[in-house]
Design an enzyme around this catalytic site. Sequence first.
Site, PDB file in Angstrom:
ATOM      1  N   GLU A   1     -61.672 -72.381   5.819  1.00 29.64           N
ATOM      2  CA  GLU A   1     -61.366 -73.724   4.886  1.00 29.64           C
ATOM      3  C   GLU A   1     -62.004 -74.832   5.480  1.00 29.64           C
ATOM      4  O   GLU A   1     -63.018 -75.018   5.799  1.00 29.64           O
ATOM      5  CB  GLU A   1     -59.317 -73.738   5.459  1.00 29.64           C
ATOM      6  CG  GLU A   1     -59.642 -73.960   7.395  1.00 29.64           C
ATOM      7  CD  GLU A   1     -58.134 -74.547   7.534  1.00 29.64           C
ATOM      8  OE1 GLU A   1     -57.927 -75.997   7.215  1.00 29.64           O
ATOM      9  OE2 GLU A   1     -57.797 -74.437   8.205  1.00 29.64           O
TER      10      GLU A   1
ATOM     11  N   LYS B   1     -49.503 -74.480  17.230  1.00 35.63           N
ATOM     12  CA  LYS B   1     -49.275 -75.702  18.022  1.00 35.63           C
ATOM     13  C   LYS B   1     -48.006 -76.179  18.450  1.00 35.63           C
ATOM     14  O   LYS B   1     -46.878 -75.920  17.098  1.00 35.63           O
ATOM     15  CB  LYS B   1     -50.200 -76.282  17.147  1.00 35.63           C
ATOM     16  CG  LYS B   1     -51.447 -77.262  18.045  1.00 35.63           C
ATOM     17  CD  LYS B   1     -52.375 -77.638  18.077  1.00 35.63           C
ATOM     18  CE  LYS B   1     -53.196 -77.649  16.257  1.00 35.63           C
ATOM     19  NZ  LYS B   1     -52.529 -76.721  14.987  1.00 35.63           N
TER      20      LYS B   1
HETATM   21  N1  PSU Z   1     -53.686 -77.440  12.927  1.00 32.74           N
HETATM   22  C1  PSU Z   1     -55.373 -77.458  13.492  1.00 32.74           C
HETATM   23  N2  PSU Z   1     -56.074 -78.497  12.418  1.00 32.74           N
HETATM   24  C2  PSU Z   1     -56.020 -78.642  11.325  1.00 32.74           C
HETATM   25  C3  PSU Z   1     -55.014 -78.034  10.705  1.00 32.74           C
HETATM   26  C4  PSU Z   1     -53.907 -77.432  11.079  1.00 32.74           C
HETATM   27  O1  PSU Z   1     -55.121 -77.240  14.020  1.00 32.74           O
HETATM   28  O2  PSU Z   1     -57.021 -78.607  11.025  1.00 32.74           O
HETATM   29  C5  PSU Z   1     -54.932 -78.370   8.427  1.00 32.74           C
HETATM   30  C6  PSU Z   1     -55.115 -77.200   8.655  1.00 32.74           C
HETATM   31  O3  PSU Z   1     -55.935 -77.676   7.235  1.00 32.74           O
HETATM   32  C7  PSU Z   1     -53.894 -77.084   7.722  1.00 32.74           C
HETATM   33  C8  PSU Z   1     -52.800 -78.237   7.824  1.00 32.74           C
HETATM   34  O4  PSU Z   1     -53.401 -75.442   6.903  1.00 32.74           O
HETATM   35  O5  PSU Z   1     -53.964 -78.782   8.871  1.00 32.74           O
HETATM   36  C9  PSU Z   1     -51.749 -78.386   7.600  1.00 32.74           C
HETATM   37  O6  PSU Z   1     -51.724 -79.588   6.966  1.00 32.74           O
HETATM   38  P1  PSU Z   1     -49.479 -79.587   6.907  1.00 32.74           P
HETATM   39  O7  PSU Z   1     -49.006 -80.001   8.587  1.00 32.74           O
HETATM   40  O8  PSU Z   1     -49.923 -81.311   5.906  1.00 32.74           O
HETATM   41  O9  PSU Z   1     -49.565 -78.770   5.234  1.00 32.74           O
END
Ligand code: PSU
Length: 310
Positions: A27, A161
């Site tokens: 990603e 996390k």
């Molecule tokens: N968790 C991490 N690093 C990240 C992300 C999540 O430790 O960079 C990023 C990923 O791209 C994940 C996104 O898909 O955050 C999720 O964002 P949201 O909670 O807004 O859907």
Amino acid sequence: MDLSRYMEYSEEVRQAKENGQAIVALESTIISHGMPYPQNVQTAREVEDIIRDGGAVPATIAILNGKIKIGLSQEELEYLGQTGEVIKASRRDIPYILSSRKDGATTVAATMILSEIAGIEVFVTGGIGGVHRGAEKTMDISADLEELSRTNVAVVCAGAKSILDIGLTLEYLETKGVPVLGYQTETLPAFYTRSSPYHVNARIESCEELASLLRAKWDLGLDGGVVIANPIQEKDAMDEREMTRIIESALREAEEKNITGKEVTPFLLGKVKELTNGKSLTANIALVKNNAVVGAALASCYQSLKRTHV
Ligand code: PSU
Ligand code: MN
């Protein structure tokens, strides 16, 4: 439908597809919004090399100038990591970014969608989004979870996390029929730490076993992804109590500052890094690399299954 006018493959990925080589998707939100420059770009490069060393071809995915890129050049990685203007792109953002010819860094959800279109079954990242703490009020549930319920891509990550509500995240995935598998572990890893109080659905010992599970799922038409949770190595893991304290303080600050929507996850990641004096970034880099090793092995196993199985 012919989607070729939307897509651009790097030469390396194009050849890999032609030759039936194993490919691993990566990603790009983690580059643009998940880590600071220059560690983001350096990590992206190193992760690609780990995948090559593991016998697979890396395909970092992003949208640049309105084109879906499957595989990025060194310059494109650098651009994504440096410019502050790339849009964090999840499922809902893809059409607008394409039609307005903008740049988008793809989240887990968007990367799954584009991987599936590109015919890539294995995707490596750090952590998936999930149900946020307090979601019963805010309704903040990452689109990553919905995507896992419908798009046929296996996501190798280091668990969820603890900025998230891990228990509710697992409940959501259970409702949606998404297998949550522990790679050589019984409990769901909590990203910075190796374990959590929550059990995975099944402990899987090897990539061969994972590949045949994927095969069975998709043979039966059980659409959707799989979470493969690979714990951070002991030497890179962080102290659990310290992390709990720090995450709680980051969550309090997000609430005080009224951070909402797509800004929540990047804000929390940045805060945690600040409050750990950068130690969380070091752990984050180590765990992504650790996931790349498993992802490359899994993609190779899955590719050999595909060759022998009609
Ligand atoms: N968790 C991490 N690093 C990240 C992300 C999540 O430790 O960079 C990023 C990923 O791209 C994940 C996104 O898909 O955050 C999720 O964002 P949201 O909670 O807004 O859907
Ligand atoms: Mn959200």
